[in-house]
Design an enzyme around this catalytic site. Structure first.
Site, PDB file in Angstrom:
ATOM      1  N   CYS A 108     -13.381  -6.296   1.065  1.00 56.45           N
ATOM      2  CA  CYS A 108     -14.582  -5.778   1.700  1.00 56.45           C
ATOM      3  C   CYS A 108     -14.531  -6.182   3.170  1.00 56.45           C
ATOM      4  CB  CYS A 108     -15.884  -6.291   1.103  1.00 56.45           C
ATOM      5  SG  CYS A 108     -16.191  -5.729  -0.561  1.00 56.45           S
ATOM      6  N   ARG A 133      -9.071  -4.084   4.139  1.00 58.51           N
ATOM      7  CA  ARG A 133      -9.773  -5.065   3.314  1.00 58.51           C
ATOM      8  C   ARG A 133     -10.462  -4.415   2.112  1.00 58.51           C
ATOM      9  NH1 ARG A 133     -10.390 -10.011   5.458  1.00 58.51           N
ATOM     10  NH2 ARG A 133     -12.063 -10.410   3.998  1.00 58.51           N
ATOM     11  N   TRP A 187     -14.481  -2.882  -1.486  1.00 59.85           N
ATOM     12  CA  TRP A 187     -13.538  -3.003  -2.607  1.00 59.85           C
ATOM     13  C   TRP A 187     -14.397  -3.448  -3.777  1.00 59.85           C
ATOM     14  CZ3 TRP A 187     -11.765  -6.669  -6.090  1.00 59.85           C
ATOM     15  CH2 TRP A 187     -10.526  -6.415  -6.719  1.00 59.85           C
ATOM     16  N   ASN A 190     -19.775  -9.509   1.790  1.00 60.93           N
ATOM     17  CA  ASN A 190     -18.431  -9.670   1.219  1.00 60.93           C
ATOM     18  C   ASN A 190     -18.465 -10.953   0.416  1.00 60.93           C
ATOM     19  OD1 ASN A 190     -15.688  -9.939   0.734  1.00 60.93           O
ATOM     20  ND2 ASN A 190     -15.239 -10.703   2.790  1.00 60.93           N
ATOM     21  N   GLY A 191     -18.015 -10.891  -0.838  1.00 61.90           N
ATOM     22  CA  GLY A 191     -18.047 -12.079  -1.689  1.00 61.90           C
ATOM     23  C   GLY A 191     -18.665 -11.729  -3.029  1.00 61.90           C
ATOM     24  N   GLU A 200      10.009  -9.309  -6.023  1.00 60.75           N
ATOM     25  CA  GLU A 200       9.319  -8.773  -4.843  1.00 60.75           C
ATOM     26  C   GLU A 200       9.669  -7.291  -4.639  1.00 60.75           C
ATOM     27  OE1 GLU A 200       6.913  -9.515  -3.134  1.00 60.75           O
ATOM     28  OE2 GLU A 200       7.097  -8.396  -1.262  1.00 60.75           O
ATOM     29  N   LYS A 239       6.861  -4.420  -4.498  1.00 56.90           N
ATOM     30  CA  LYS A 239       6.720  -3.477  -3.377  1.00 56.90           C
ATOM     31  C   LYS A 239       6.746  -2.045  -3.897  1.00 56.90           C
ATOM     32  CE  LYS A 239       5.399  -5.246  -0.851  1.00 56.90           C
ATOM     33  NZ  LYS A 239       5.178  -6.646  -0.904  1.00 56.90           N
ATOM     34  N   GLU A 292       3.518  -1.135  -5.906  1.00 57.39           N
ATOM     35  CA  GLU A 292       2.246  -1.039  -5.176  1.00 57.39           C
ATOM     36  C   GLU A 292       2.197   0.157  -4.221  1.00 57.39           C
ATOM     37  OE1 GLU A 292       1.082  -4.613  -2.935  1.00 57.39           O
ATOM     38  OE2 GLU A 292       3.165  -5.011  -2.484  1.00 57.39           O
ATOM     39  N   HIS A 328      17.371  -9.355 -23.130  1.00 54.80           N
ATOM     40  CA  HIS A 328      16.440  -9.939 -24.100  1.00 54.80           C
ATOM     41  C   HIS A 328      15.174  -9.089 -24.189  1.00 54.80           C
ATOM     42  CE1 HIS A 328      19.037 -13.393 -24.491  1.00 54.80           C
ATOM     43  NE2 HIS A 328      19.011 -13.586 -23.180  1.00 54.80           N
ATOM     44  N   LYS A 332      -6.031  -5.930   0.985  1.00 53.58           N
ATOM     45  CA  LYS A 332      -5.126  -6.855   1.670  1.00 53.58           C
ATOM     46  C   LYS A 332      -5.471  -8.307   1.395  1.00 53.58           C
ATOM     47  CE  LYS A 332      -1.913  -7.637   4.728  1.00 53.58           C
ATOM     48  NZ  LYS A 332      -0.588  -7.368   4.163  1.00 53.58           N
TER      49      LYS A 332
HETATM   50  C1  G6P Z   1      -3.157  -9.232  -2.068  1.00 53.56           C
HETATM   51  C2  G6P Z   1      -2.269  -8.424  -1.137  1.00 53.56           C
HETATM   52  C3  G6P Z   1      -0.816  -8.882  -1.273  1.00 53.56           C
HETATM   53  C4  G6P Z   1      -0.718 -10.380  -1.032  1.00 53.56           C
HETATM   54  C5  G6P Z   1      -1.650 -11.171  -1.958  1.00 53.56           C
HETATM   55  C6  G6P Z   1      -1.733 -12.630  -1.560  1.00 53.56           C
HETATM   56  O1  G6P Z   1      -2.886  -8.900  -3.381  1.00 53.56           O
HETATM   57  O2  G6P Z   1      -2.368  -7.045  -1.424  1.00 53.56           O
HETATM   58  O3  G6P Z   1      -0.024  -8.189  -0.329  1.00 53.56           O
HETATM   59  O4  G6P Z   1       0.592 -10.800  -1.235  1.00 53.56           O
HETATM   60  O5  G6P Z   1      -2.986 -10.647  -1.852  1.00 53.56           O
HETATM   61  O6  G6P Z   1      -2.302 -12.699  -0.287  1.00 53.56           O
HETATM   62  P1  G6P Z   1      -2.144 -13.904   0.708  1.00 53.56           P
HETATM   63  O7  G6P Z   1      -2.989 -13.510   1.880  1.00 53.56           O
HETATM   64  O8  G6P Z   1      -2.678 -15.119   0.003  1.00 53.56           O
HETATM   65  O9  G6P Z   1      -0.712 -14.053   1.038  1.00 53.56           O
END
Ligand code: G6P
Length: 594
Positions: free
Chosen positions: A2, A27, A71, A97-98, A467, A471, A474, A490, A589
């Site tokens: 948010c 956000r 969000w 936000n929260g 990772e 990527k 997402e 397995h 984010k």
């Molecule tokens: C969200 C973002 C990711 C990020 C994760 C952890 O899920 O979409 O890209 O890796 O948060 O965020 P941070 O700010 O703690 O690295």
């Protein structure tokens, strides 16, 4: 998650708010809305993104206002659930936000007192509580409200009766931007960079009143001194700069990010640092804690530390830390978070601090909540990362981990020298991959037609497989799983076949021969295979359907080059599939809820 924005000044607020909201959309972006204050409060909101809100809005007068990008947590994305929320009179508007934990009880009480609720949100209790306590002074009413709510919040409120913005912060970020006869509030710095680079970071417990030419902040009823910070990030840092997407721009920034982060910390002649939070007793082991992509950086960090420092390292997901054993007295603790605001990571850090531990945080955002909790912060120099999918922040986090491990390294001097030499080469080698983007885009066009993909790696590149899969899923919405190559047989083998490609990271280190065997096993099950292999690797070319070549580098640094190649693969696959790359559905984010 948010985004909150606010403006008060001499200009028309509408276009400023909308411009800032567009910059803050990473956000959260399932709904958006604004409230403008003139003779009365006008609210426009819907379950639409900011660009659609812009098109739908009439021109509204007002030199003060608040805005929000949502969000969803409580209630689906819809017009009524979008922020701002109002009281019964429609004269008080609030963005939040929260999460308000006790909102159900408060809602019942307020309903019995005659307040009418229209949304499913927790936020809506806030304007009603303000209304209940309002006696001509908005900040007093907000302060009384804060005594009744439990949870986390960044709140901004306006009323048509008073020319000011009133804000409060607890466990959710909020900054004040200082302009010339105008002031701003925002969840994050990139939102207001078009207008100012002078900011005040609010602390937990702060309640601030913002007028066009005056800011006053109180904490627990006492006036607090305002500490102004000059932001070094530029408007260009937070713009696409000619790239089609932020993700592509941020991938391409990585040679610079490596140089900046190395330059900041590592004197290449003597890569030793003193980490006050780790001093005292000799380190026996390390604990790394993080979420998402930062968790994958932590997993790579485990291998880096074990290889260079020669002590065991344990990695925990921040959200799982409370269910595991407390670290020992001589455990060095490192939290990793790009935003510094991820609720799970902050909670894990608080828990560790509560148990008397010292915590280092690797963080990309100055004055974030994480750096306030930590005993020591290693700021990485990634610059603002706008795309929801983390790319350059991951690489910058790895740089910080290399620095930390080199500082405590137990390798002999000739190995140390050669590692430092290789580090110097890293930006150039990453650039080589970026220059090779067309080869990767071709693989992406091939991959884009599939719906399930496995990524496999071994050793230090096992987390890179995780990772790479994260990527891809997402940004392209292809179901992808990362596996240790040894684990594939397995279970996942049951899914292999002509419709399930496998991406194999075949770095030429001590895992290479076994990886070749694994690749042959995969090919025997007829899965299409894309291999990441070092240049001039003739063997892989014969086994794989497609090869992405990466420059040869000391294996301990190969997660950087391999990860960059997989970031590009995810990007081009998503592009081929027409996905909204920078803002994938349902994601945000900065995840400020548990
Ligand atoms: C969200 C973002 C990711 C990020 C994760 C952890 O899920 O979409 O890209 O890796 O948060 O965020 P941070 O700010 O703690 O690295």
């Amino acid at each position: 998650m948010c985004g909150i924005i606010g403006y008060i000044g001499e200009r028309q607020a509408q276009s400023i708010l909308l411009n800032c909201m567009a910059r803050l959309e990473y956000r959260g972006y399932d709904s958006s809305g604004i409230a403008l204050s003139s003779t009365n409060i006008e609210v426009y909101k819907d379950a639409v993104r900011v660009n659609e809100l812009v098109k739908a809005l009439p021109k509204i007068d007002g030199i003060a206002g608040i805005g929000h990008t949502r969000w969803a947590t409580h209630g689906e994305p819809s017009q009524v659930n979008a922020h701002p929320h109002c009281d019964c009179t429609g004269n008080i508007a609030v963005v939040h936000n929260g999460v308000i934990h006790n909102y159900q009880k408060l809602k019942e009480q307020l309903s019995q007192e005659g307040h009418k609720f229209v949304s499913e949100t927790d936020t809506e209790v806030i304007p009603h509580l303000i209304e209940k306590h309002y006696q001509g002074n908005l900040e007093e009413a907000l302060e009384a409200t804060l005594h009744e709510i439990e949870g986390s919040y960044a709140i901004a409120a306006i009323t048509a009766n008073e020319p000011k913005l009133v804000v409060a912060r607890k466990d959710s970020p909020l900054i004040i931007g200082l302009g010339d006869r105008e002031n701003f509030i925002a969840s994050d710095v990139p939102a207001i960079l078009d207008y100012t680079n002078r900011v005040i970071y609010l602390e937990d417990g702060d309640v601030a009143v913002i007028r066009k030419d005056e800011v006053s902040i109180k904490n627990d009823g006492t006036e607090v001194a305002k500490k102004e910070h000059q932001i070094s990030w530029t408007v260009e840092d937070a713009q696409k700069g000619g790239y089609e997407h932020f993700m592509l721009k941020e991938i391409h920034e990585q040679p610079k990010v490596i140089r900046d982060t190395l330059g900041e910390y590592i004197s290449l002649a003597e890569p030793i640092a003193n980490f006050s939070a780790l001093s005292g007793q000799p380190l026996e082991d390390m604990l790394l804690v993080a979420c998402g992509t930062s968790y994958h950086a932590a997993l790579v960090g485990k291998y880096i530390i074990e290889e260079l420092v020669r002590i065991p390292a344990r990695v925990e997901l921040a959200s799982e830390l409370s269910y595991t054993q407390q670290p020992l007295a001589r455990t060095g603790i490192v939290a990793i978070t790009q935003s510094g605001e991820t609720a799970d990571t902050l909670n894990a850090m608080r828990r560790l601090k509560g148990a008397g531990k010292k915590v280092i945080v690797i963080n990309n955002v100055v004055s974030s909540s994480a750096s306030r909790i930590a005993d020591q912060t290693i700021y990485v120099r990634a610059g603002p990362e706008i795309s929801v999918a983390a790319t350059k922040s991951f690489t910058a986090q790895l740089m910080a981990l290399y620095w930390l491990a080199l500082s405590y390294s137990k390798v002999d001097i000739s190995r140390l020298d050669s590692l430092v030499m290789e580090l110097r080469q890293l930006p150039r080698k990453v650039q080589q991959i970026l220059d090779n983007a067309e080869e990767i885009a071709e693989c992406a066009r091939y991959l884009a037609k599939y719906e399930n993909v496995f990524f496999i790696g071994r050793g230090i590149n096992f987390p890179v497989a995780l990772e790479g899969a994260l990527k891809l899923k997402e940004v392209s919405y292809i179901h992808a799983e990362g596996y240790s190559a040894g684990e594939l047989k397995h279970g996942p083998f049951a899914l292999l076949g002509i419709n399930t490609p496998v991406i194999a990271i075949a770095t030429q280190d001590n895992t290479y021969q076994t990886m070749l065997t694994n690749i042959k096993e995969v090919k025997a099950r007829k899965s299409p295979l894309i291999a990441l292999a070092e240049e001039e690797n003739g063997v892989i070319g014969e086994l794989a359907d497609l090869v992405i070549s990466v420059p040869k580098i000391d294996a301990v640094f190969s997660p950087v080059t391999n990860a960059v190649a997989l970031q590009l693969l995810a990007y081009y696959t998503a592009k081929q599939r027409g996905c909204p790359i920078d803002t994938p559905k349902n994601l945000a984010k900065s995840v400020t809820v548990e």
